[in-house]
Design an enzyme around this catalytic site. Sequence first.
Site, PDB file in Angstrom:
ATOM      1  N   LYS A  54       0.530  -0.790  -0.293  1.00 34.81           N
ATOM      2  CA  LYS A  54      -0.125  -0.312   0.014  1.00 34.81           C
ATOM      3  C   LYS A  54       0.687   1.228  -0.080  1.00 34.81           C
ATOM      4  O   LYS A  54       0.424   2.070  -1.287  1.00 34.81           O
ATOM      5  CB  LYS A  54      -0.810   0.385   1.701  1.00 34.81           C
ATOM      6  CG  LYS A  54      -1.929  -1.385   1.432  1.00 34.81           C
ATOM      7  CD  LYS A  54      -3.172  -1.348   2.751  1.00 34.81           C
ATOM      8  CE  LYS A  54      -3.755  -2.515   2.230  1.00 34.81           C
ATOM      9  NZ  LYS A  54      -4.382  -2.734   3.418  1.00 34.81           N
ATOM     10  N   GLN A  98      -4.307  -1.568   9.842  1.00 39.74           N
ATOM     11  CA  GLN A  98      -4.321  -2.597   9.329  1.00 39.74           C
ATOM     12  C   GLN A  98      -4.881  -3.687  10.403  1.00 39.74           C
ATOM     13  O   GLN A  98      -4.704  -3.796  11.504  1.00 39.74           O
ATOM     14  CB  GLN A  98      -2.944  -3.352   8.542  1.00 39.74           C
ATOM     15  CG  GLN A  98      -2.741  -4.307   8.045  1.00 39.74           C
ATOM     16  CD  GLN A  98      -3.303  -4.061   6.461  1.00 39.74           C
ATOM     17  OE1 GLN A  98      -3.755  -3.187   5.967  1.00 39.74           O
ATOM     18  NE2 GLN A  98      -3.978  -5.331   6.326  1.00 39.74           N
ATOM     19  N   ASP A 121     -10.593   2.778   4.140  1.00 42.17           N
ATOM     20  CA  ASP A 121     -10.929   1.512   4.003  1.00 42.17           C
ATOM     21  C   ASP A 121     -12.846   1.429   4.099  1.00 42.17           C
ATOM     22  O   ASP A 121     -13.380   0.045   3.730  1.00 42.17           O
ATOM     23  CB  ASP A 121     -10.630   1.095   5.414  1.00 42.17           C
ATOM     24  CG  ASP A 121      -9.688   0.082   5.220  1.00 42.17           C
ATOM     25  OD1 ASP A 121      -9.076  -0.280   3.998  1.00 42.17           O
ATOM     26  OD2 ASP A 121      -8.866  -0.486   6.390  1.00 42.17           O
TER      27      ASP A 121
END
Length: 290
Positions: A54, A98, A121
């Site tokens: 990412k 994460q 997200d």
Amino acid sequence: MTAKVIDGKAIAAALRADVATQVAAFRSATGRAPGLAVVLVGEDSASAVYVRAKGKATLEAGMASFEHKLVSNTPEADLLALVDQLNADPAVDGILVQLPLPPQIDATKVITRIDPDKDVDGFHPVNAGRLAIGLDGFVPCTPLGCLKLLRAELGDLSGKSAVVIGRSNIVGKPMALLLLGDSCTVTIAHSRTTDLPAVVRQADIVVAAVGRANMVKGEWLKPGATVIDVGINRTEAGLVGDVDFASASEVAGAITPVPGGVGPMTIACLIRNTFVSAARREGFRYEKQL
Ligand code: NDP
């Protein structure tokens, strides 16, 4: 019939290039780069690989990447304080924590603490609600990537029969809502579904997000169906999806490979969501089409 293999890598590369062009225009207009903060707690090796990928994609798109690595025994309060700090930082347009998080940390509490307008997200309950009622927000990257693959392959999805296998909050449920938003007739299957093969057989579009290696067989499919395989399963034979690629590609019209299908799209959509966040925050015009 041998199915067309949908090239997720190529479609993702095109999306990333498009974002990079828009980021360049954003930078000259605003004098700053869009920024993505990624927080990793602990040493989970798969998570570390995702975070690295990412960060690399963020920089390649001309954006700023802020990585925060915390030790696995970090107290929940410390992580919440970091989220507060990132929420307040004007250089940060997107925040991603994460998952999974270590057991002493309540993931829902952390996700709910992120400013919904920086939640690239799309996991915050406010963004889940926005998706459910059709408001602009952030859509989770994996189902958004699947939708983009389907549109690239099929064009207009209106009126198609779609089956989503899996009902998680990060893949199955948002996927079903996105397909509904594109006017598909949607069925959501899960572990209690009776006669899954019969449910799958009536679908023009099958999205498998289960986490069981090679579960969906070619003989379950309607001939010519478009199959999106979200699964990532590590087996002795290597990385495989939830769809039995060998038999499915004999029946499907088009199918995504694992790897090289949905995975690259997930990262490309994260980059796109981060750019969209920056554009919204600065009042910069951007292409609204998902
Ligand atoms: P979850 O484990 O959260 O959800 C799995 C879903 O599959 C559940 O809804 C479960 O049903 C359902 N299920 C389990 N067994 C069966 C069965 N025998 N028949 C029908 N349905 C079943 O997984 P995620 O949604 O997080 O992920 C799904 C897969 O996608 C995983 O392999 C994951 O690694 C992969 N993934 C890939 C990403 C990518 O970028 N390519 C990103 C995110 C995930 P129930 O609710 O009834 O338990």
